[in-house]
Write a protein that holds these residues in place. Structure first.
Motif, PDB file in Angstrom:
ATOM      1  N   GLN A   1     -25.883 115.528  47.921  1.00  0.00           N
ATOM      2  CA  GLN A   1     -24.891 114.912  46.946  1.00  0.00           C
ATOM      3  C   GLN A   1     -25.403 114.972  45.623  1.00  0.00           C
ATOM      4  O   GLN A   1     -26.335 114.118  45.258  1.00  0.00           O
ATOM      5  N   GLU A   2     -24.771 115.575  44.234  1.00  0.00           N
ATOM      6  CA  GLU A   2     -25.445 115.359  43.203  1.00  0.00           C
ATOM      7  C   GLU A   2     -24.899 114.100  42.701  1.00  0.00           C
ATOM      8  O   GLU A   2     -23.676 113.643  42.939  1.00  0.00           O
ATOM      9  N   THR A   3     -25.926 113.354  41.912  1.00  0.00           N
ATOM     10  CA  THR A   3     -25.661 112.196  41.422  1.00  0.00           C
ATOM     11  C   THR A   3     -25.887 112.076  39.995  1.00  0.00           C
ATOM     12  O   THR A   3     -27.002 112.703  39.770  1.00  0.00           O
ATOM     13  N   GLU A   4     -25.357 111.642  38.910  1.00  0.00           N
ATOM     14  CA  GLU A   4     -25.975 111.504  37.724  1.00  0.00           C
ATOM     15  C   GLU A   4     -25.903 110.101  37.070  1.00  0.00           C
ATOM     16  O   GLU A   4     -25.876 109.924  35.917  1.00  0.00           O
ATOM     17  N   SER A   5     -25.573 109.026  38.123  1.00  0.00           N
ATOM     18  CA  SER A   5     -25.641 107.730  37.633  1.00  0.00           C
ATOM     19  C   SER A   5     -26.975 107.020  37.556  1.00  0.00           C
ATOM     20  O   SER A   5     -27.944 107.715  37.793  1.00  0.00           O
ATOM     21  N   PRO A   6     -27.037 106.194  36.573  1.00  0.00           N
ATOM     22  CA  PRO A   6     -28.274 105.665  36.156  1.00  0.00           C
ATOM     23  C   PRO A   6     -28.953 105.172  37.405  1.00  0.00           C
ATOM     24  O   PRO A   6     -28.183 104.672  38.547  1.00  0.00           O
TER      25      PRO A   6
ATOM     26  N   SER B   1     -22.912 101.410  52.896  1.00  0.00           N
ATOM     27  CA  SER B   1     -23.780 102.210  52.234  1.00  0.00           C
ATOM     28  C   SER B   1     -24.944 101.518  51.475  1.00  0.00           C
ATOM     29  O   SER B   1     -24.914 100.601  51.588  1.00  0.00           O
ATOM     30  N   LEU B   2     -25.920 102.439  51.387  1.00  0.00           N
ATOM     31  CA  LEU B   2     -27.344 101.857  50.684  1.00  0.00           C
ATOM     32  C   LEU B   2     -27.635 103.100  49.842  1.00  0.00           C
ATOM     33  O   LEU B   2     -27.708 104.305  50.460  1.00  0.00           O
ATOM     34  N   SER B   3     -28.223 102.606  48.793  1.00  0.00           N
ATOM     35  CA  SER B   3     -28.891 103.648  47.963  1.00  0.00           C
ATOM     36  C   SER B   3     -30.292 103.543  47.534  1.00  0.00           C
ATOM     37  O   SER B   3     -30.417 102.235  47.178  1.00  0.00           O
ATOM     38  N   GLY B   4     -31.201 104.375  47.284  1.00  0.00           N
ATOM     39  CA  GLY B   4     -32.581 104.174  46.728  1.00  0.00           C
ATOM     40  C   GLY B   4     -32.386 104.917  45.525  1.00  0.00           C
ATOM     41  O   GLY B   4     -31.725 105.698  45.268  1.00  0.00           O
ATOM     42  N   ASN B   5     -33.389 104.595  44.601  1.00  0.00           N
ATOM     43  CA  ASN B   5     -33.637 104.948  43.248  1.00  0.00           C
ATOM     44  C   ASN B   5     -34.819 105.506  43.216  1.00  0.00           C
ATOM     45  O   ASN B   5     -35.952 105.410  43.886  1.00  0.00           O
TER      46      ASN B   5
ATOM     47  N   SER C   1     -30.175 108.194  44.590  1.00  0.00           N
ATOM     48  CA  SER C   1     -29.465 108.231  43.457  1.00  0.00           C
ATOM     49  C   SER C   1     -30.405 108.694  42.308  1.00  0.00           C
ATOM     50  O   SER C   1     -29.796 109.133  41.065  1.00  0.00           O
ATOM     51  N   GLY C   2     -31.682 109.120  42.490  1.00  0.00           N
ATOM     52  CA  GLY C   2     -32.719 109.449  41.728  1.00  0.00           C
ATOM     53  C   GLY C   2     -32.477 110.795  41.499  1.00  0.00           C
ATOM     54  O   GLY C   2     -31.694 111.814  42.154  1.00  0.00           O
ATOM     55  N   GLN C   3     -33.605 111.521  40.914  1.00  0.00           N
ATOM     56  CA  GLN C   3     -33.677 113.022  40.802  1.00  0.00           C
ATOM     57  C   GLN C   3     -34.942 113.471  41.325  1.00  0.00           C
ATOM     58  O   GLN C   3     -35.281 114.823  41.516  1.00  0.00           O
ATOM     59  N   LEU C   4     -36.222 112.696  41.632  1.00  0.00           N
ATOM     60  CA  LEU C   4     -37.369 113.268  42.235  1.00  0.00           C
ATOM     61  C   LEU C   4     -37.321 113.864  43.644  1.00  0.00           C
ATOM     62  O   LEU C   4     -36.572 113.267  44.441  1.00  0.00           O
TER      63      LEU C   4
END
Length: 184
Positions: free
Chosen positions: A37-42, A65-69, A94-97
Motif C-alpha cells: 500500500q503506497e503511503t506518503e503521509s509523514p 489498525s496499527l502503523s509503524g514508521n 507508513s515509512g519508506q525503508l
C-alpha cells in the motif's frame, strides 16, 4: 590526526556511515507476500491513549489498525478489544525503508512472557522473520515482517480478559515499539 578520524575502524566513521544510509541512502525493496500500500503521509506520532474497540463488522470481527514508521514507532501504545471477540489486526508501515533495513511486525505475547528475553532471542531468528521457533508457544498472534509502504493482517481470537504485551521483533525495535493489548 585526520586519518584517525576517518579510519574505518573508528566508531565515529561507522556511525557516520549508518547515518548516511538511514538518512538518505538508496534502498531496494524486496518482493513480499503481503499487500503493498503506497503511503506518503509523514511519520505517525505516538498516541498514548487506547484505541477503543471498534464496532464489529457484519461478520462479527473487530477490526483494529496499527502503523509503524521509519522512526521505530507504532502509532498506538495501547489497543483494546472485548473478550472473546474475533480480532482482525492490520499492520501498515507508513515509512519508506525496505524490510531488510526497517522491517516491522506485530507480535502479541501471552501473559507472563518476559518481553526482553523474547525480543533478545528473536534477534537471532532472522531466517524465521525474527520469530524464535522455540518460543512460539508464548505467542498468541503475529503478523509477517513488512517494509515501507506495505501492510499485512492477522486474524485471531481475543484471549481472556487482562493485559498483554505486544512488540516488533526486528532487532532492537522492541525498546521503542511495544505496547499493551487490553482485553475487557
Amino acid at each position: 590526526m585526520y586519518y584517525k578520524l576517518l579510519n574505518y575502524r573508528t566508531p565515529v566513521f561507522f556511525l557516520a556511515c549508518l547515518m548516511m544510509v538511514a538518512c538518505g541512502g538508496s534502498t531496494s525493496t524486496a518482493s513480499v507476500e503481503t499487500e503493498t500500500q503506497e503511503t506518503e503521509s509523514p511519520a505517525a506520532e505516538s498516541e498514548p491513549a487506547a484505541e477503543p474497540a471498534q464496532a464489529a463488522s457484519a461478520d462479527g470481527v473487530v477490526e483494529i489498525s496499527l502503523s509503524g514508521n521509519d522512526l521505530m514507532q507504532y502509532d498506538k501504545s495501547e489497543l483494546e478489544v472485548p473478550s472473546g471477540s474475533t480480532v482482525k489486526l492490520t499492520l501498515s508501515h507508513s515509512g519508506q525503508l525496505a524490510k531488510a533495513a526497517m522491517g516491522h511486525n506485530f507480535v502479541l505475547l501471552k501473559q507472563g512472557t518476559a518481553l526482553e528475553e523474547f525480543a533478545t532471542t528473536a534477534m537471532q531468528a532472522a531466517d524465521n522473520d525474527y520469530l524464535p521457533a522455540d518460543m512460539m508457544d508464548q505467542v498468541i498472534a503475529h503478523t509477517s515482517m513488512i517494509g515501507g509502504g506495505e501492510s499485512t493482517s492477522v486474524e485471531f481470537e481475543a484471549p481472556a480478559a487482562g493485559e498483554y504485551e505486544y512488540l516488533c521483533t526486528f532487532p532492537g525495535h522492541f525498546a521503542m515499539m511495544r505496547g499493551t493489548f487490553v482485553v475487557k
